[in-house]
Scaffold this motif. Structure first.
Motif, PDB file in Angstrom:
ATOM      1  N   ASP A   1      -4.442   2.874  -2.956  1.00  0.00           N
ATOM      2  CA  ASP A   1      -4.109   1.415  -2.452  1.00  0.00           C
ATOM      3  C   ASP A   1      -4.792   1.595  -0.983  1.00  0.00           C
ATOM      4  O   ASP A   1      -5.524   0.701  -0.509  1.00  0.00           O
ATOM      5  N   TRP A   2      -4.966   2.609  -0.222  1.00  0.00           N
ATOM      6  CA  TRP A   2      -5.441   2.767   1.039  1.00  0.00           C
ATOM      7  C   TRP A   2      -6.916   2.712   0.772  1.00  0.00           C
ATOM      8  O   TRP A   2      -7.479   2.189   1.884  1.00  0.00           O
TER       9      TRP A   2
ATOM     10  N   GLU B   1       0.804  -1.137   0.141  1.00  0.00           N
ATOM     11  CA  GLU B   1       0.062  -0.096  -0.130  1.00  0.00           C
ATOM     12  C   GLU B   1       0.996   1.322   0.071  1.00  0.00           C
ATOM     13  O   GLU B   1       1.475   1.565   0.889  1.00  0.00           O
TER      14      GLU B   1
ATOM     15  N   ARG C   1      -6.580  -3.880 -10.554  1.00  0.00           N
ATOM     16  CA  ARG C   1      -6.514  -4.072  -9.197  1.00  0.00           C
ATOM     17  C   ARG C   1      -7.920  -4.932  -8.474  1.00  0.00           C
ATOM     18  O   ARG C   1      -8.709  -4.817  -8.985  1.00  0.00           O
TER      19      ARG C   1
ATOM     20  N   TRP D   1      -5.759  -6.805  -1.418  1.00  0.00           N
ATOM     21  CA  TRP D   1      -4.296  -6.672  -1.716  1.00  0.00           C
ATOM     22  C   TRP D   1      -3.940  -7.355  -2.774  1.00  0.00           C
ATOM     23  O   TRP D   1      -2.455  -7.897  -2.695  1.00  0.00           O
TER      24      TRP D   1
ATOM     25  N   SER E   1      -7.892  -0.723   0.506  1.00  0.00           N
ATOM     26  CA  SER E   1      -7.714  -1.596   1.904  1.00  0.00           C
ATOM     27  C   SER E   1      -8.629  -1.210   2.707  1.00  0.00           C
ATOM     28  O   SER E   1      -9.190  -2.191   3.541  1.00  0.00           O
TER      29      SER E   1
END
Length: 201
Positions: free
Chosen positions: A124-125, A119, A185, A189, A128
């Protein structure tokens, strides 16, 4: 961990196997779960892993040759495999290893990478934050189901190395080394990289 993120995406990968595929290479096969799913589809599978413990635990299975091998050192047959899979294993080796995997694909063959990434970016965050509660709920559900069925976690798991290459860099390197590849994506993850050898070499 009763909920395995890699196992969760098995069906997604299996849907991308080319029609009529006969041969497969599973890189970083671990204890052989996905290799067995490939073999169940009628493919002849070469399954390799650098961990002797994992390969020993994989045992034997019809249609599968398990062996201890480092993909960065083993000589792969050129233009041979209809399918090459890497499930949470590519980050253990230089990304440039995909060049050798590409060369091992038969014309029309497909490279499927279920990869891990750290991340590093706001995107990304954000993903997540979405994944964490879903992951917790899935783990509880799978653990409860396993208890009801009397199942226990695998005693042997493949060595784990945290990923270090961020997704934007993976995207840039795959565009350069695997022209025409598609990367997206995923939750939990992971990312999915798909490359089809339409050039025949």
């Amino acid at each position: 961990m009763p909920f395995d993120h890699n196992d969760h995406y098995h069906r997604l990968l299996l849907r991308r196997i080319p029609p009529g595929a006969l041969t497969a290479l599973d890189v970083g096969c671990g204890t052989g779960r996905f290799a067995r799913r490939l073999a169940a589809r009628g493919l002849r599978v070469d399954a390799i892993d650098a961990s002797p413990e994992a390969v020993t635990a994989a045992g034997t299975a019809p249609g599968i040759t398990f062996r201890v091998a480092d993909v960065t050192r083993v000589e792969l047959p050129k233009g041979h495999y209809d399918v090459i899979t890497c499930l949470a294993s590519l980050h253990h080796v230089p990304f440039s290893t995909v060049t050798a995997l590409r060369a091992a694909l038969a014309p029309g063959g497909v490279l499927l990478v279920l990869g891990c990434h750290p991340e590093r970016t706001p995107a990304d965050w954000a993903v997540s934050l979405t994944a964490v509660p879903v992951n917790a709920a899935a783990r509880l559900a799978v653990a409860a189901a396993d208890r009801l069925r009397g199942r226990s976690p695998e005693a042997v798991r493949a060595p784990v190395r945290p990923p270090t290459t961020p997704l934007p860099q993976i995207r840039a390197e795959s565009a350069h080394l695997l022209p025409g590849s598609r990367l997206r994506r995923l939750l939990f993850w992971r990312y999915l990289l798909v490359f089809r050898n339409d050039t025949g070499g």
